[in-house]
Design an enzyme around this catalytic site. Structure first.
Site, PDB file in Angstrom:
ATOM      1  N   ASP A  47       1.109 -23.246 -80.019  1.00 54.43           N
ATOM      2  CA  ASP A  47       0.744 -24.166 -81.089  1.00 54.43           C
ATOM      3  C   ASP A  47       0.045 -25.368 -80.463  1.00 54.43           C
ATOM      4  O   ASP A  47       0.665 -26.132 -79.716  1.00 54.43           O
ATOM      5  CB  ASP A  47       1.994 -24.634 -81.840  1.00 54.43           C
ATOM      6  CG  ASP A  47       1.629 -25.601 -82.948  1.00 54.43           C
ATOM      7  OD1 ASP A  47       0.868 -25.196 -83.839  1.00 54.43           O
ATOM      8  OD2 ASP A  47       2.070 -26.771 -82.899  1.00 54.43           O
ATOM      9  N   TYR A  52      -3.341 -33.161 -79.675  1.00 51.93           N
ATOM     10  CA  TYR A  52      -2.347 -33.079 -78.599  1.00 51.93           C
ATOM     11  C   TYR A  52      -2.979 -33.196 -77.215  1.00 51.93           C
ATOM     12  O   TYR A  52      -2.274 -33.465 -76.236  1.00 51.93           O
ATOM     13  CB  TYR A  52      -1.576 -31.752 -78.647  1.00 51.93           C
ATOM     14  CG  TYR A  52      -0.870 -31.443 -79.940  1.00 51.93           C
ATOM     15  CD1 TYR A  52      -0.600 -32.428 -80.877  1.00 51.93           C
ATOM     16  CD2 TYR A  52      -0.463 -30.145 -80.229  1.00 51.93           C
ATOM     17  CE1 TYR A  52       0.038 -32.128 -82.064  1.00 51.93           C
ATOM     18  CE2 TYR A  52       0.181 -29.844 -81.409  1.00 51.93           C
ATOM     19  CZ  TYR A  52       0.422 -30.832 -82.334  1.00 51.93           C
ATOM     20  OH  TYR A  52       1.053 -30.522 -83.502  1.00 51.93           O
ATOM     21  N   LYS A  77      -5.746 -27.455 -84.631  1.00 50.42           N
ATOM     22  CA  LYS A  77      -5.739 -28.179 -85.912  1.00 50.42           C
ATOM     23  C   LYS A  77      -6.792 -29.276 -85.886  1.00 50.42           C
ATOM     24  O   LYS A  77      -6.938 -29.952 -84.864  1.00 50.42           O
ATOM     25  CB  LYS A  77      -4.357 -28.821 -86.156  1.00 50.42           C
ATOM     26  CG  LYS A  77      -3.176 -27.913 -85.879  1.00 50.42           C
ATOM     27  CD  LYS A  77      -1.863 -28.570 -86.254  1.00 50.42           C
ATOM     28  CE  LYS A  77      -0.669 -27.731 -85.838  1.00 50.42           C
ATOM     29  NZ  LYS A  77      -0.304 -27.808 -84.410  1.00 50.42           N
ATOM     30  N   HIS A 110      -4.593 -30.484 -90.140  1.00 54.50           N
ATOM     31  CA  HIS A 110      -3.368 -31.020 -89.529  1.00 54.50           C
ATOM     32  C   HIS A 110      -2.516 -31.813 -90.529  1.00 54.50           C
ATOM     33  O   HIS A 110      -1.295 -31.685 -90.575  1.00 54.50           O
ATOM     34  CB  HIS A 110      -3.759 -31.907 -88.345  1.00 54.50           C
ATOM     35  CG  HIS A 110      -2.705 -32.041 -87.292  1.00 54.50           C
ATOM     36  ND1 HIS A 110      -2.995 -32.161 -85.956  1.00 54.50           N
ATOM     37  CD2 HIS A 110      -1.354 -32.092 -87.384  1.00 54.50           C
ATOM     38  CE1 HIS A 110      -1.861 -32.267 -85.271  1.00 54.50           C
ATOM     39  NE2 HIS A 110      -0.855 -32.236 -86.115  1.00 54.50           N
TER      40      HIS A 110
HETATM   41  N1  LIG Z   1       1.909 -30.185 -87.374  1.00 51.61           N
HETATM   42  C1  LIG Z   1       2.398 -31.360 -87.022  1.00 51.61           C
HETATM   43  O1  LIG Z   1       2.101 -32.390 -87.637  1.00 51.61           O
HETATM   44  C2  LIG Z   1       3.298 -31.450 -85.847  1.00 51.61           C
HETATM   45  C3  LIG Z   1       3.987 -32.639 -85.587  1.00 51.61           C
HETATM   46  C4  LIG Z   1       4.821 -32.688 -84.483  1.00 51.61           C
HETATM   47  C5  LIG Z   1       4.968 -31.572 -83.684  1.00 51.61           C
HETATM   48  N2  LIG Z   1       4.262 -30.418 -83.953  1.00 51.61           N
HETATM   49  C6  LIG Z   1       4.389 -29.216 -83.107  1.00 51.61           C
HETATM   50  O2  LIG Z   1       5.748 -28.859 -83.042  1.00 51.61           O
HETATM   51  C7  LIG Z   1       6.138 -28.747 -81.671  1.00 51.61           C
HETATM   52  C8  LIG Z   1       7.603 -29.045 -81.516  1.00 51.61           C
HETATM   53  O3  LIG Z   1       7.919 -30.336 -82.016  1.00 51.61           O
HETATM   54  P1  LIG Z   1       8.457 -31.481 -81.070  1.00 51.61           P
HETATM   55  O4  LIG Z   1       7.928 -31.271 -79.710  1.00 51.61           O
HETATM   56  O5  LIG Z   1       8.197 -32.768 -81.736  1.00 51.61           O
HETATM   57  O6  LIG Z   1      10.042 -31.317 -81.143  1.00 51.61           O
HETATM   58  P2  LIG Z   1      11.103 -30.175 -80.771  1.00 51.61           P
HETATM   59  O7  LIG Z   1      10.459 -28.919 -80.336  1.00 51.61           O
HETATM   60  O8  LIG Z   1      12.071 -30.139 -81.898  1.00 51.61           O
HETATM   61  O9  LIG Z   1      11.871 -30.839 -79.561  1.00 51.61           O
HETATM   62  C9  LIG Z   1      11.294 -31.009 -78.300  1.00 51.61           C
HETATM   63  C10 LIG Z   1      12.254 -31.888 -77.494  1.00 51.61           C
HETATM   64  O10 LIG Z   1      13.529 -31.251 -77.422  1.00 51.61           O
HETATM   65  C11 LIG Z   1      13.864 -30.979 -76.063  1.00 51.61           C
HETATM   66  N3  LIG Z   1      14.380 -29.598 -76.010  1.00 51.61           N
HETATM   67  C12 LIG Z   1      13.684 -28.450 -75.878  1.00 51.61           C
HETATM   68  N4  LIG Z   1      14.491 -27.384 -75.929  1.00 51.61           N
HETATM   69  C13 LIG Z   1      15.739 -27.867 -76.106  1.00 51.61           C
HETATM   70  C14 LIG Z   1      17.001 -27.250 -76.262  1.00 51.61           C
HETATM   71  N5  LIG Z   1      17.159 -25.923 -76.230  1.00 51.61           N
HETATM   72  N6  LIG Z   1      18.078 -28.057 -76.435  1.00 51.61           N
HETATM   73  C15 LIG Z   1      17.951 -29.409 -76.464  1.00 51.61           C
HETATM   74  N7  LIG Z   1      16.776 -30.043 -76.341  1.00 51.61           N
HETATM   75  C16 LIG Z   1      15.674 -29.274 -76.169  1.00 51.61           C
HETATM   76  C17 LIG Z   1      12.603 -31.137 -75.265  1.00 51.61           C
HETATM   77  O11 LIG Z   1      12.889 -31.696 -74.018  1.00 51.61           O
HETATM   78  P3  LIG Z   1      12.532 -30.905 -72.657  1.00 51.61           P
HETATM   79  O12 LIG Z   1      11.012 -30.831 -72.629  1.00 51.61           O
HETATM   80  O13 LIG Z   1      13.092 -31.769 -71.593  1.00 51.61           O
HETATM   81  O14 LIG Z   1      13.177 -29.547 -72.750  1.00 51.61           O
HETATM   82  C18 LIG Z   1      11.783 -32.132 -76.097  1.00 51.61           C
HETATM   83  O15 LIG Z   1      12.111 -33.465 -75.762  1.00 51.61           O
HETATM   84  C19 LIG Z   1       5.207 -29.739 -80.971  1.00 51.61           C
HETATM   85  O16 LIG Z   1       5.185 -29.549 -79.583  1.00 51.61           O
HETATM   86  C20 LIG Z   1       3.918 -29.430 -81.673  1.00 51.61           C
HETATM   87  O17 LIG Z   1       3.347 -28.229 -81.148  1.00 51.61           O
HETATM   88  C21 LIG Z   1       3.454 -30.353 -85.033  1.00 51.61           C
END
Ligand SMILES: NC(=O)c1ccc[n+]([C@@H]2O[C@H](COP(=O)([O-])OP(=O)(O)OC[C@H]3O[C@@H](n4cnc5c(N)ncnc54)[C@H](OP(=O)(O)O)[C@@H]3O)[C@@H](O)[C@H]2O)c1
Length: 292
Positions: A47, A52, A77, A110
């Site tokens: 994704d 990003y 996006k 997006h």
């Molecule tokens: N469409 C949109 O508007 C939008 C907005 C925001 C995000 N996104 C997409 O969604 C993806 C995921 O969202 P996100 O990165 O905000 O949040 P997330 O995936 O919910 O959480 C990522 C965070 O959680 C930690 N983590 C990863 N695996 C874990 C586990 N098994 N247990 C505990 N903690 C864990 C990671 O740290 P470590 O790296 O240290 O493991 C990181 O700090 C983004 O990378 C992006 O691709 C899309």
């Protein structure tokens, strides 16, 4: 791995239910090394987004992996500040060249509104969608998607567009269930995908989550992802840790029972919400994107 079947321009294709999120979170940037590690861990769905800044790293890692491009589902996006027909077409070309690919599997709008408080957001959104339809009709992208769309945003596209979105990526996790949007998507055959599916790890101290994790011998993160998937929502967790990357793929060998699902659904709505509302005001620093 399980898969979601999406209807593309040239027929149905399978998208892995767990993709790799590449937004640069505070704990570390997603660079070449992280993207390569994710491929080694087994991720075949990335994704990405122009916002990003990860398209080059993802493209390079895939091209150098030895795994055929067709085995991956790769997405990007168009950002808020590049909406409108020509700006979107230009943004797509820049994205594709950063990846080094000649097509994308999914291309997203997006966010539905190009600027906070903008009067003619509907007109700009329809012009943007028209550009995506041109890319779709020309075979540059297999299927079209949206992100952060509520029913009223989706209705506009369904009423005026000639290609319907196959996927809506929205914030979804225990404590933020977006029932109205998910019901609308289900009724219109639009798959739902969760961003922030782990609530960025912030549910670690939630009693319901940690009790269920202990009962299954898994982590709270795995419970969150499993809950998302059992709710009919695919996920794109991000991790910079090889161990957690693997853990986040490993959610298909246990099942939450109905009592456990109910206990998680009972977590108050709004818990661990990011605070980003498609129709709301944003901190100014989050909106800008420099065009290279
Ligand atoms: N469409 C949109 O508007 C939008 C907005 C925001 C995000 N996104 C997409 O969604 C993806 C995921 O969202 P996100 O990165 O905000 O949040 P997330 O995936 O919910 O959480 C990522 C965070 O959680 C930690 N983590 C990863 N695996 C874990 C586990 N098994 N247990 C505990 N903690 C864990 C990671 O740290 P470590 O790296 O240290 O493991 C990181 O700090 C983004 O990378 C992006 O691709 C899309």
């Amino acid at each position: 791995m399980e898969f979601v079947t999406l209807q593309g321009r040239d027929g149905a294709f399978a998208m892995p239910a767990v993709g790799f999120g590449t937004w640069k979170a505070a704990s570390g940037q997603v660079d070449d090394g992280i993207a390569q590690e994710a491929i080694r861990a087994g991720y075949r769905h990335f994704d990405s987004a122009e916002y990003y800044g990860t398209e080059e790293a993802v493209g390079r890692a895939i091209r150098e992996s030895g795994v055929p491009r067709e085995d991956f589902t790769v997405t990007s996006k168009v950002w808020k500040t590049h909406m409108g027909r020509q700006a979107t077409l230009d943004a797509f070309e820049r994205s594709l060249s950063r990846f080094g690919f000649d097509y994308l599997d999914l291309y997203f709008v997006h966010w539905p509104r190009y600027a906070e408080g903008a009067e003619d957001w509907q007109g700009v959104l329809l012009d943007t969608w028209g550009a995506l339809e041109e890319l779709h009709d020309a075979g540059r992208v297999r299927a079209l998607a949206v992100s952060n769309f509520k029913p009223r945003h989706l209705e506009l596209l369904l009423e005026h567009g000639h290609v319907a979105p196959v996927l809506n990526q929205v914030e979804f996790h225990p404590g933020f269930l977006q029932q109205e949007t998910r019901t609308f998507c289900k009724e219109h055959g639009i798959a739902v995908q969760a961003w922030r599916p782990l609530a960025q790890g912030s549910l670690a101290n939630n009693d319901a989550m940690s009790g269920i994790a202990a009962a299954h011998g898994v982590s709270v993160g795995q419970v969150a992802l499993r809950f998302d998937w059992q709710s009919g929502v695919s996920v794109v967790p991000k991790s910079t840790s090889p161990e957690r990357m693997r853990q986040n793929l490993d959610i298909f060998d246990f099942e939450l029972n109905e009592d456990e699902m109910e206990a998680i659904r009972d977590i108050p709505e709004g818990t661990a919400w990011s605070g980003l509302d498609p129709d709301g005001e944003w901190p100014a620093g989050l909106v800008q994107l420099k065009v290279d």
